[in-house]
Each structure stands twice: as structure tokens, then as C-alpha cells.
Design a protein around this motif. Structure first.
Motif, PDB file in Angstrom:
ATOM      1  N   LEU A  27      10.209   2.891   4.887  1.00 27.77           N
ATOM      2  CA  LEU A  27      10.716   3.900   4.115  1.00 27.77           C
ATOM      3  C   LEU A  27      11.855   3.852   3.332  1.00 27.77           C
ATOM      4  O   LEU A  27      12.914   3.546   3.890  1.00 27.77           O
ATOM      5  N   PRO A  28      11.460   3.564   1.870  1.00 29.06           N
ATOM      6  CA  PRO A  28      12.784   3.255   1.117  1.00 29.06           C
ATOM      7  C   PRO A  28      13.716   4.434   1.004  1.00 29.06           C
ATOM      8  O   PRO A  28      13.191   5.785   0.850  1.00 29.06           O
ATOM      9  N   ILE A  29      15.070   4.356   1.150  1.00 22.00           N
ATOM     10  CA  ILE A  29      15.868   5.514   1.154  1.00 22.00           C
ATOM     11  C   ILE A  29      17.115   4.893  -0.073  1.00 22.00           C
ATOM     12  O   ILE A  29      17.797   3.742   0.116  1.00 22.00           O
ATOM     13  N   GLY A  30      17.535   5.920  -0.873  1.00 23.50           N
ATOM     14  CA  GLY A  30      18.236   5.750  -1.800  1.00 23.50           C
ATOM     15  C   GLY A  30      19.158   6.809  -2.180  1.00 23.50           C
ATOM     16  O   GLY A  30      19.701   7.257  -0.693  1.00 23.50           O
ATOM     17  N   ALA A  31      19.580   7.006  -3.136  1.00 32.15           N
ATOM     18  CA  ALA A  31      20.592   8.257  -3.436  1.00 32.15           C
ATOM     19  C   ALA A  31      20.662   8.360  -4.916  1.00 32.15           C
ATOM     20  O   ALA A  31      20.180   7.607  -5.803  1.00 32.15           O
TER      21      ALA A  31
ATOM     22  N   VAL B 263       2.752   0.219   5.278  1.00 33.55           N
ATOM     23  CA  VAL B 263       2.410   1.115   4.135  1.00 33.55           C
ATOM     24  C   VAL B 263       3.966   1.469   3.706  1.00 33.55           C
ATOM     25  O   VAL B 263       4.933   1.617   4.525  1.00 33.55           O
ATOM     26  N   VAL B 264       4.012   1.802   2.241  1.00 33.69           N
ATOM     27  CA  VAL B 264       5.252   2.128   1.688  1.00 33.69           C
ATOM     28  C   VAL B 264       5.208   3.774   1.570  1.00 33.69           C
ATOM     29  O   VAL B 264       4.500   4.091   1.077  1.00 33.69           O
TER      30      VAL B 264
ATOM     31  N   ALA C 197      11.286  -2.584  -0.660  1.00 37.69           N
ATOM     32  CA  ALA C 197      10.216  -1.953  -0.062  1.00 37.69           C
ATOM     33  C   ALA C 197       9.144  -2.707  -0.089  1.00 37.69           C
ATOM     34  O   ALA C 197       7.994  -3.086   0.767  1.00 37.69           O
ATOM     35  N   HIS C 198       8.516  -2.665  -1.540  1.00 38.81           N
ATOM     36  CA  HIS C 198       7.362  -3.213  -2.096  1.00 38.81           C
ATOM     37  C   HIS C 198       7.061  -4.533  -1.866  1.00 38.81           C
ATOM     38  O   HIS C 198       6.335  -5.181  -1.773  1.00 38.81           O
ATOM     39  N   GLN C 199       8.197  -5.341  -2.069  1.00 38.76           N
ATOM     40  CA  GLN C 199       8.189  -6.761  -1.983  1.00 38.76           C
ATOM     41  C   GLN C 199       7.845  -7.049  -0.463  1.00 38.76           C
ATOM     42  O   GLN C 199       7.246  -8.001  -0.022  1.00 38.76           O
TER      43      GLN C 199
ATOM     44  N   MET D 150       0.919  -1.402   0.069  1.00 36.70           N
ATOM     45  CA  MET D 150      -0.058  -0.140   0.034  1.00 36.70           C
ATOM     46  C   MET D 150       0.831   1.350  -0.088  1.00 36.70           C
ATOM     47  O   MET D 150       1.668   1.397   0.900  1.00 36.70           O
ATOM     48  N   ASP D 151       0.717   2.085  -1.001  1.00 35.12           N
ATOM     49  CA  ASP D 151       1.398   3.139  -0.872  1.00 35.12           C
ATOM     50  C   ASP D 151       0.815   4.367  -0.249  1.00 35.12           C
ATOM     51  O   ASP D 151      -0.249   4.729  -0.470  1.00 35.12           O
ATOM     52  N   TYR D 152       1.479   4.839   0.888  1.00 34.25           N
ATOM     53  CA  TYR D 152       1.072   5.781   1.647  1.00 34.25           C
ATOM     54  C   TYR D 152       0.334   7.168   0.970  1.00 34.25           C
ATOM     55  O   TYR D 152      -0.422   7.559   1.346  1.00 34.25           O
ATOM     56  N   ASP D 153       1.341   7.631   0.119  1.00 36.32           N
ATOM     57  CA  ASP D 153       1.026   8.877  -0.634  1.00 36.32           C
ATOM     58  C   ASP D 153       0.016   9.060  -1.771  1.00 36.32           C
ATOM     59  O   ASP D 153      -0.561   9.787  -2.131  1.00 36.32           O
ATOM     60  N   LEU D 154      -0.547   7.673  -1.977  1.00 39.82           N
ATOM     61  CA  LEU D 154      -1.775   7.415  -2.700  1.00 39.82           C
ATOM     62  C   LEU D 154      -3.164   7.471  -2.123  1.00 39.82           C
ATOM     63  O   LEU D 154      -4.315   7.496  -2.698  1.00 39.82           O
TER      64      LEU D 154
END
Length: 243
Positions: A23-27, A59-60, A48-50, A1-5
Motif C-alpha cells: 500500500l503506497p502512502i503519500g501526501a 499486489v500494489v 512500491a512498484h519496484q 501487479m496493480d490490484y485495481d486493474l
């Protein structure tokens, strides 16, 4: 489930169940000629979605797409935040969620340079709010990596655009990989790389790749990521039982 949607009514109902927030964190970072600057973002979001698919009431969150990228900041395209900015961002996101009833925050990280910021943020959120925070960067992959990878990693902790990370990308975002441009790069790492700040361009001026990405396959990526996802799910379930 996508939090922002979620809509207002939907997020109110979701928050009432005290969900786990991922909370996915990248660069944004140079990954050689065969991988995009968004590699760490694509991987963090994909993992994160997996995980969310296997964790009820989770929630993602929207991806944090910039990270602390000091080591490779000299390579074209890399964008870096300071440790202070990165840490503050994570703390403020966590505090906002905690105020709305989210008891557990899991950082799903795709970039090794973010480790210090995640650790400091997790400590601050624990000390100031009592929030449970998990800092997760492909946990539990040591044994499976040794089983499936053909090349010994140049460094036990660092990996970058190599067989390992390219295999991740072939599993998560194969359309973004340009294997026809993949080429090996095995620089001699300085003896003091673990004990002294060392920009990577000082020992590998032409490429940040650490190893041989031509050995990468989607099957290797799946095998390793499946283990990491299962470990993350296990750690989240443990955190829930401990609440």
C-alpha cells in the motif's frame, strides 16, 4: 501487479495465493518551487512498484494520496488529514484485505508525517485481527546516504525537498522536477523541534525546503532507493517465513 486493474476472476485467483499487499502512502504537500505537490505520492508509488517487481505473489494497491501534514500545513497547496482519519483509513483498508485472505500488508510510505498513523494502524490490525503489517519508510538507507550525499542533513530524521528527496525524484519521476527553480534553504531549526509541536513556517516562513536541492542527482537517488527496495524485499521475505 496493480490490484485495481484486476477483473473479478483475476483478483479471485490472486487472492487464493494469499498475496502480500503493498500500500503506497503519500501526501499532497508543498515541496518548494522545484518539486510538485505530489512528490510523496510519486515516490511511494514508484518504490512500491519496484518492490512488487521483486516479490512474487504481491499486489500494489491504489495509492493513499492524502496524508497527515500538520508541520507544513501553512504552505500553499498542502492538504492534511487528521491523525484519526489517517489511522482509521489504514485500519479499514487492512481489515478489508485481511477478510479476503491477505495475510501481510506493507505500508510503503513516502511522507514522514504519516509515521504515527501507520504505527497506530499496524498495532490495531495486529491486536484486532492478528494481521502482519510492515510500516516502511525508506528503511536501511543510513549508511548509503552518508556515502553518496554531499550535504549533511539539517535534521537526522527530517528531509524535505532537499538533496536527498530531490535525488529520489530525479530517479523516480524526473519529468516532474524543475531543477532550474531549485534553490538552497537552510533555516536554523529551533532547539525544541523534537520535543514540542513546531510548524515549519515558524522557522522558515518562505519555504519548506530543508537543505540544498541543487546538489541532487539521479545517480544518488538510484543508489539510495536501490538499498531501500532491497531492504523492503528482505523484510517482506522475513515476514512470509514467520507466518
Amino acid at each position: 501487479m496493480d490490484y485495481d486493474l484486476l477483473t473479478s476472476a483475476e483478483v479471485t485467483e490472486v487472492l487464493s495465493r494469499r498475496p502480500v499487499a503493498l500500500l503506497p502512502i503519500g501526501a499532497v504537500e508543498n515541496h518548494g518551487d522545484h518539486l510538485p505537490l505530489s512528490t510523496d505520492n510519486l515516490l511511494a508509488d514508484g518504490v512500491a512498484h519496484q518492490v512488487a517487481a521483486r516479490v512474487p505473489d504481491s499486489v500494489v494497491l491504489p495509492l493513499v494520496s492524502y496524508g497527515q501534514v500538520w508541520s507544513t500545513s501553512a504552505y500553499a497547496g498542502t492538504i492534511s488529514l487528521s491523525l484519526e482519519t489517517m489511522t482509521s483509513t489504514l485500519v479499514e483498508i487492512g481489515a478489508s484485505l485481511f477478510e479476503q485472505g491477505v495475510p501481510i500488508l506493507a505500508f510503503v510510505n513516502g511522507h514522514m508525517g504519516n509515521l504515527d498513523a501507520m504505527k497506530l494502524a499496524a498495532r490495531d490490525l495486529h491486536d484486532e485481527l492478528g494481521m502482519k503489517v510492515l510500516a516502511l519508510t525508506y528503511p536501511g538507507i543510513g549508511e548509503i546516504s552518508r556515502e553518496v550525499l554531499e550535504e549533511e542533513r539539517l535534521h537526522p530524521s527530517y528531509f524535505h525537498a532537499c538533496e536527498l528527496e530531490t535525488s529520489y525524484m530525479l530517479r523516480i519521476a524526473p519529468g516532474a522536477v524543475k531543477m532550474e527553480h531549485a534553490k538552497a534553504n537552510r533555516p536554523q531549526l529551533p532547539i525544541d523541534i523534537d520535543v514540542s509541536p513546531t510548524p515549519w513556517d515558524s522557522f522558515s516562513p518562505d519555504s519548506p525546503v530543508l537543505g540544498d536541492p541543487t546538489l541532487a542527482t539521479a545517480a544518488k537517488g538510484k543508489a539510495i532507493i536501490d538499498v531501500a527496495v532491497a531492504k523492503i524485499v528482505e523484510l517482506i521475505e522475513h515476514a512470509r517465513r514467520s507466518q
